[in-house]
Design an enzyme around this catalytic site. Structure first.
Site, mmCIF file in Angstrom:
data_model
loop_
_atom_site.group_PDB
_atom_site.id
_atom_site.type_symbol
_atom_site.label_atom_id
_atom_site.label_comp_id
_atom_site.label_asym_id
_atom_site.label_seq_id
_atom_site.Cartn_x
_atom_site.Cartn_y
_atom_site.Cartn_z
ATOM 1 N N SER A 1 0.722 -1.219 0.075
ATOM 2 C CA SER A 1 -0.053 0.167 0.087
ATOM 3 C C SER A 1 0.883 1.304 -0.064
ATOM 4 O O SER A 1 1.640 1.583 -0.766
ATOM 5 C CB SER A 1 -0.975 -0.009 1.148
ATOM 6 O OG SER A 1 -1.842 1.102 1.048
ATOM 7 N N ASP B 1 -9.671 -5.057 -4.871
ATOM 8 C CA ASP B 1 -9.288 -3.843 -4.021
ATOM 9 C C ASP B 1 -10.141 -2.589 -4.086
ATOM 10 O O ASP B 1 -10.368 -2.041 -4.958
ATOM 11 C CB ASP B 1 -7.652 -3.456 -4.451
ATOM 12 C CG ASP B 1 -7.023 -2.237 -3.474
ATOM 13 O OD1 ASP B 1 -7.818 -1.722 -2.692
ATOM 14 O OD2 ASP B 1 -5.828 -2.253 -3.513
ATOM 15 N N HIS C 1 -8.113 -4.847 -0.500
ATOM 16 C CA HIS C 1 -6.862 -4.070 -0.261
ATOM 17 C C HIS C 1 -6.223 -4.838 0.983
ATOM 18 O O HIS C 1 -4.808 -5.005 0.860
ATOM 19 C CB HIS C 1 -7.497 -2.963 0.204
ATOM 20 C CG HIS C 1 -6.201 -1.822 0.248
ATOM 21 N ND1 HIS C 1 -5.475 -1.520 -0.863
ATOM 22 C CD2 HIS C 1 -5.465 -1.448 1.472
ATOM 23 C CE1 HIS C 1 -4.352 -0.747 -0.260
ATOM 24 N NE2 HIS C 1 -4.393 -0.588 1.130
#
Length: 301
Positions: A170, A246, A281
């Protein structure tokens, strides 16, 4: 009657316009000044600034737990976990940058899984303002944290300097890309999971109500630009790990970054893209084949 006349007078219009301008300016200034607190969330989950799991919780018996000084004098918390099967100099070293929220301790289960599958040393940090690290998070600060970590590895006699792998999840992916672009000749490989092209491009998706404020974003993390800067061969090997579901970062950001690096002949040879169809995610790392893909990639370094 006097009040009615004043409401429609030029004085009232001027007063209203001035008040509205002041209010708008106050909102803009607030968004500009507070964006770091909106972007970086080191206090979630509750207790993350004080409660940091140690490697011993996940089976490591040989590890170092210490603080590293950055170029601007901030002390950041570090874990060094050497390979438990071979001498450190005989295996690659993974430099890990965690995702937003929490601290490095929360990611130890992920790192342990990698260490079980492949012989590797792991060097993992908590960014400034996260976990037990000092300071306040910012783009400039995290860049210094990353550079201090890499410099530490490059100065360590236990580390094979030609086999350093930078891995980020991320926002950690943005940190990893930035560091690699600034130190291309010193990084053997780059791995990124569910990261973005840039924060200004991401804001309308994550916070639609503040989409208009992307022009005020001073925390940019321009990963797409950093990728374009890596044009000289030889490029580091690269692995892109993308969750198709995601919900935070559109998967198109990952594909765009991959397309940027593979626009060159060397990039086309060096980069690979792994898709996890059910990965969101936060759970892409839990999808079948995730750790196997990482292990297979590391074995090529």
């Amino acid at each position: 009657m006097a009040l009615y006349s004043w409401l429609f007078s030029s004085n009232f219009v001027d007063y209203s316009l001035t008040s509205a301008t002041v209010a708008v300016m106050a909102i803009l200034c607030g968004v500009y000044a507070m964006q770091s607190k909106l972007i970086y969330v080191p206090d979630f989950p509750p207790g993350s600034r004080k409660q940091v799991w140690r490697p011993s919780r996940f089976g490591w018996t040989d590890f170092e737990d210490f603080f590293l000084d950055t170029a601007d004098g901030v002390r950041i918390h570090v874990f060094w976990m050497p390979s438990h099967r071979k001498k450190p100099i005989e295996v690659p070293t993974l430099l890990f940058f965690h995702a937003n929220a929490g601290n490095v301790g929360h990611r130890l289960p992920i790192l342990r899984q990698i260490a079980e599958l492949v012989d590797i040393n792991i060097f993992a940090i908590s960014y400034r303002g996260y976990g037990e690290s000092e300071g306040t998070p910012s783009e400039a600060g995290l860049r210094k944290d990353a550079q201090a970590a890499l410099d530490k590895l490059l100065s360590c006699e236990k580390v094979d300097k030609k086999r350093i792998i930078v891995y980020g999840q991320s926002i950690g992916g943005a940190v990893a890309i930035d560091l690699t672009a600034r130190n291309q000749s010193k990084v053997a490989a780059l791995m990124v999971e569910n990261t973005f092209r840039s924060l200004p491009e991401l804001i309308p998706h994550v916070m639609p109500v503040l989409g208009w404020a992307k022009v005020l974003c001073h925390q940019k993390w321009e990963s797409a630009i950093r990728m374009k800067e890596m044009t000289e061969a030889p490029l580091p090997k690269m692995l892109f790990l993308s969750g198709s579901r995601d919900e935070l970062i559109p998967p198109a950001h990952m594909k765009s970054l991959f397309n940027t690096i593979t626009a060159s002949e060397d990039g086309l040879k060096k980069a690979r893209f792994e898709v996890f169809e059910k990965g969101t995610h936060n759970d892409t790392c839990l999808q079948p084949g995730y750790f196997e893909a990482i292990a297979a990639f590391i074995k090529t370094i």
